[in-house]
Design a protein around this motif. Sequence first.
Motif, PDB file in Angstrom:
ATOM      1  N   ILE A  79       0.840  -1.206   0.000  1.00  0.00           N
ATOM      2  CA  ILE A  79       0.000   0.000   0.000  1.00  0.00           C
ATOM      3  C   ILE A  79       0.874   1.255   0.000  1.00  0.00           C
ATOM      4  N   LEU A  80       1.959   1.222   0.768  1.00  0.00           N
ATOM      5  CA  LEU A  80       2.889   2.356   0.781  1.00  0.00           C
ATOM      6  C   LEU A  80       3.516   2.563  -0.593  1.00  0.00           C
ATOM      7  N   TRP A  81       3.946   1.473  -1.216  1.00  0.00           N
ATOM      8  CA  TRP A  81       4.553   1.592  -2.540  1.00  0.00           C
ATOM      9  C   TRP A  81       3.538   2.077  -3.571  1.00  0.00           C
ATOM     10  N   LEU A  82       2.270   1.708  -3.409  1.00  0.00           N
ATOM     11  CA  LEU A  82       1.233   2.204  -4.305  1.00  0.00           C
ATOM     12  C   LEU A  82       1.041   3.710  -4.124  1.00  0.00           C
TER      13      LEU A  82
ATOM     14  N   VAL B 236       1.660   6.622  -6.989  1.00  0.00           N
ATOM     15  CA  VAL B 236       0.693   7.671  -7.355  1.00  0.00           C
ATOM     16  C   VAL B 236       1.338   9.051  -7.256  1.00  0.00           C
ATOM     17  N   ILE B 237       2.109   9.279  -6.194  1.00  0.00           N
ATOM     18  CA  ILE B 237       2.798  10.568  -6.040  1.00  0.00           C
ATOM     19  C   ILE B 237       3.800  10.763  -7.158  1.00  0.00           C
ATOM     20  N   ASN B 238       4.514   9.713  -7.511  1.00  0.00           N
ATOM     21  CA  ASN B 238       5.497   9.810  -8.584  1.00  0.00           C
ATOM     22  C   ASN B 238       4.832  10.099  -9.923  1.00  0.00           C
TER      23      ASN B 238
ATOM     24  N   ILE C   3       5.524  13.354 -12.290  1.00  0.00           N
ATOM     25  CA  ILE C   3       5.862  13.228 -13.715  1.00  0.00           C
ATOM     26  C   ILE C   3       4.904  14.052 -14.561  1.00  0.00           C
ATOM     27  N   SER C   4       3.622  13.995 -14.253  1.00  0.00           N
ATOM     28  CA  SER C   4       2.645  14.747 -15.051  1.00  0.00           C
ATOM     29  C   SER C   4       2.817  16.252 -14.874  1.00  0.00           C
TER      30      SER C   4
ATOM     31  N   LEU D  22      12.127   2.444 -10.074  1.00  0.00           N
ATOM     32  CA  LEU D  22      12.475   1.910  -8.755  1.00  0.00           C
ATOM     33  C   LEU D  22      11.232   1.631  -7.912  1.00  0.00           C
ATOM     34  N   VAL D  23      10.296   2.557  -7.934  1.00  0.00           N
ATOM     35  CA  VAL D  23       9.076   2.382  -7.139  1.00  0.00           C
ATOM     36  C   VAL D  23       8.225   1.251  -7.701  1.00  0.00           C
ATOM     37  N   LEU D  24       8.139   1.158  -9.006  1.00  0.00           N
ATOM     38  CA  LEU D  24       7.344   0.099  -9.621  1.00  0.00           C
ATOM     39  C   LEU D  24       7.924  -1.283  -9.325  1.00  0.00           C
TER      40      LEU D  24
END
Length: 154
Positions: free
Chosen positions: A6-9, A13-15, A19-20, A123-125
Amino acid sequence: MAWEPILWLIFLVINIALISLVIYQIVCLTDLEADYMNPYESSSRINSVVLKEYILHGAFCILFLITGHWFISLLTFLPTYYNVRKFLSRQHLIDVTEVFRFIQSEKKIRIFKLGFYLVLFVLVLVSLVLSSINALVDEDDAIDFDSLQLPSFI
């Protein structure tokens, strides 16, 4: 319940939001350079998202620090320091009268930020996938990725 995926998700989302925001700024600068947009409109659009990007990136860095992900926290600390330094010296907003003088350097900075956020995205993915796999496997049968043996043909 496994909190790590859940933290990585949340990090993912923040990443994606970061990017956007950077892509939006690059598009505005490119439109200004190609004379599709006037300097007032372009600088007001970019200035409206710069502070949001800085706050989101600061939260990103602090979340990594709080959750104990030290390596990625150290990676995100340098851009955070750069953002804080620009904000405190009041150079974070684009000036309408001098936008054409600094358009190339501003684009290069944002392209560098985009590359940095894309590396963090990977990295996050990867971390999200690995933590999800570990969460799905029973606690007794958890996968230890450090002790995996490579096939003999490699």
